[in-house]
Scaffold this motif. Structure first.
Motif, PDB file in Angstrom:
ATOM      1  N   LEU A 297      -3.171  12.921   8.818  1.00  0.00           N
ATOM      2  CA  LEU A 297      -3.730  11.618   8.925  1.00  0.00           C
ATOM      3  C   LEU A 297      -3.009  10.458   8.250  1.00  0.00           C
ATOM      4  N   ALA A 298      -2.620  10.792   7.077  1.00  0.00           N
ATOM      5  CA  ALA A 298      -1.542   9.711   6.154  1.00  0.00           C
ATOM      6  C   ALA A 298      -0.789   8.805   7.546  1.00  0.00           C
ATOM      7  N   ARG A 299      -0.306   9.835   8.608  1.00  0.00           N
ATOM      8  CA  ARG A 299       0.545   8.680   9.329  1.00  0.00           C
ATOM      9  C   ARG A 299      -0.821   7.753  10.075  1.00  0.00           C
TER      10      ARG A 299
ATOM     11  N   LEU B  88      -2.777   2.859  10.903  1.00  0.00           N
ATOM     12  CA  LEU B  88      -4.016   1.789  10.359  1.00  0.00           C
ATOM     13  C   LEU B  88      -3.517   0.542   9.730  1.00  0.00           C
ATOM     14  N   ALA B  89      -3.052   0.469   8.544  1.00  0.00           N
ATOM     15  CA  ALA B  89      -2.620   0.392   7.522  1.00  0.00           C
ATOM     16  C   ALA B  89      -1.879  -0.974   7.893  1.00  0.00           C
ATOM     17  N   ARG B  90      -0.989  -1.164   8.559  1.00  0.00           N
ATOM     18  CA  ARG B  90       0.134  -1.718   9.256  1.00  0.00           C
ATOM     19  C   ARG B  90       0.002  -2.776   9.945  1.00  0.00           C
ATOM     20  N   ALA B  91      -0.970  -2.602  10.942  1.00  0.00           N
ATOM     21  CA  ALA B  91      -1.402  -2.866  11.698  1.00  0.00           C
ATOM     22  C   ALA B  91      -2.560  -4.040  11.267  1.00  0.00           C
ATOM     23  N   ALA B  92      -2.825  -3.591   9.810  1.00  0.00           N
ATOM     24  CA  ALA B  92      -3.744  -4.642   9.253  1.00  0.00           C
ATOM     25  C   ALA B  92      -3.151  -5.256   8.001  1.00  0.00           C
ATOM     26  N   GLY B  93      -1.737  -5.506   8.280  1.00  0.00           N
ATOM     27  CA  GLY B  93      -0.940  -6.548   7.548  1.00  0.00           C
ATOM     28  C   GLY B  93      -0.104  -6.301   6.657  1.00  0.00           C
ATOM     29  N   ALA B  94      -0.666  -4.868   6.568  1.00  0.00           N
ATOM     30  CA  ALA B  94      -0.487  -4.427   4.742  1.00  0.00           C
ATOM     31  C   ALA B  94       1.302  -4.044   4.809  1.00  0.00           C
ATOM     32  N   GLU B  95       1.624  -3.889   3.522  1.00  0.00           N
ATOM     33  CA  GLU B  95       3.145  -3.140   3.629  1.00  0.00           C
ATOM     34  C   GLU B  95       3.545  -1.483   3.460  1.00  0.00           C
ATOM     35  N   VAL B  96       3.457  -1.037   4.057  1.00  0.00           N
ATOM     36  CA  VAL B  96       3.258   0.236   4.010  1.00  0.00           C
ATOM     37  C   VAL B  96       4.879   1.333   3.476  1.00  0.00           C
ATOM     38  N   ALA B  97       4.459   2.113   2.396  1.00  0.00           N
ATOM     39  CA  ALA B  97       5.499   3.096   2.051  1.00  0.00           C
ATOM     40  C   ALA B  97       4.538   4.137   2.385  1.00  0.00           C
ATOM     41  N   HIS B  98       5.040   5.403   2.959  1.00  0.00           N
ATOM     42  CA  HIS B  98       4.105   6.247   3.051  1.00  0.00           C
ATOM     43  C   HIS B  98       5.676   7.038   3.231  1.00  0.00           C
TER      44      HIS B  98
ATOM     45  N   LEU C 287       0.646  -1.543  -0.137  1.00  0.00           N
ATOM     46  CA  LEU C 287       0.010  -0.336  -0.018  1.00  0.00           C
ATOM     47  C   LEU C 287       0.714   1.373   0.133  1.00  0.00           C
ATOM     48  N   LEU C 288       0.355   2.255  -0.738  1.00  0.00           N
ATOM     49  CA  LEU C 288       1.417   3.148  -1.009  1.00  0.00           C
ATOM     50  C   LEU C 288       0.726   4.395  -0.420  1.00  0.00           C
ATOM     51  N   VAL C 289       0.693   5.451   0.514  1.00  0.00           N
ATOM     52  CA  VAL C 289      -0.058   5.671   1.419  1.00  0.00           C
ATOM     53  C   VAL C 289       0.759   7.727   1.054  1.00  0.00           C
TER      54      VAL C 289
END
Length: 197
Positions: free
Chosen positions: A23-25, A30-40, A7-9
């Motif tokens: 809000l992006a943070r 929340l996305a990491r907590a849902a198991g996503a691999e996040v690029a913020h 996921l890109l944020v």
């Protein structure tokens, strides 16, 4: 093939005290907590001039090439858009213009829509006003759809943003956090389905 959970944020603002950057943070956490691999990412790290075809003819900026690769590599995105004069920011539009512009003769980026095609995009906004930046999302959604993105129907506009965060940048309201989580979950769910999960 195992579907990607990447996921890109990003926020459409570089202002130090931006509510949308906060809000992006929250989204990224929340996305990491849902198991996503996040690029913020922060757009301040990708300095781009105002899009100009004559300037582009002299060479696409390296920052635009990096952004193309990032957008393309992530099947799901969440954009947090401020509202300026009832629409999204010039920064966000300029970023999209550079990322969507084809690079003549490039083996990968000669197709301008390639970084956008089939991406699932969630939209959020934050504003000190009562509508929470909702009008910016109504303009951003058709732009992304035209670029062949799938825009998630679940969106959230955070109103009264000046009073919505604590000193650590977390949302004070459980209801608001739940609305953000719902967007995150829908984007990740739809992305997995489109990838054939």
């Amino acid at each position: 093939m195992v579907p990607s959970n990447k996921l890109l944020v990003l926020a459409g603002s570089t202002r130090a005290g931006s509510w949308n950057r906060k809000l992006a943070r929250v989204v990224a956490d929340l996305a990491r907590a849902a198991g996503a691999e996040v690029a913020h990412i922060e757009l301040a790290d990708f300095e781009l001039p105002i899009y100009n075809a004559d300037l582009e003819a002299r060479g696409t900026p390296e920052a635009a090439i990096r952004l193309k690769a990032l957008f393309h590599a992530h099947p799901a995105w969440i954009l947090c858009s401020p509202e300026y004069n009832g629409s999204y920011t010039a920064l966000l539009k300029n970023t999209i213009d550079w990322v969507s512009s084809p690079v003549k003769g490039h083996p990968q980026w000669s197709n301008g829509t390639l970084p956008f095609e089939g991406k699932v995009v969630g939209l959020l906004s934050a504003s000190p006003g009562a509508l929470g930046g909702l009008r910016s999302l109504s303009h951003l959604a058709p732009l992304l759809s035209m670029l062949q993105c799938w825009v998630a129907p679940n969106q959230f506009a955070l109103s009264r943003a000046a009073e919505a965060f604590d000193a650590e940048g977390q949302l004070l309201s459980d209801a608001s956090r739940g609305r953000v989580r719902a967007v995150v979950e829908q984007v990740l769910w739809a992305s997995r389905r489109l990838q054939g999960a």
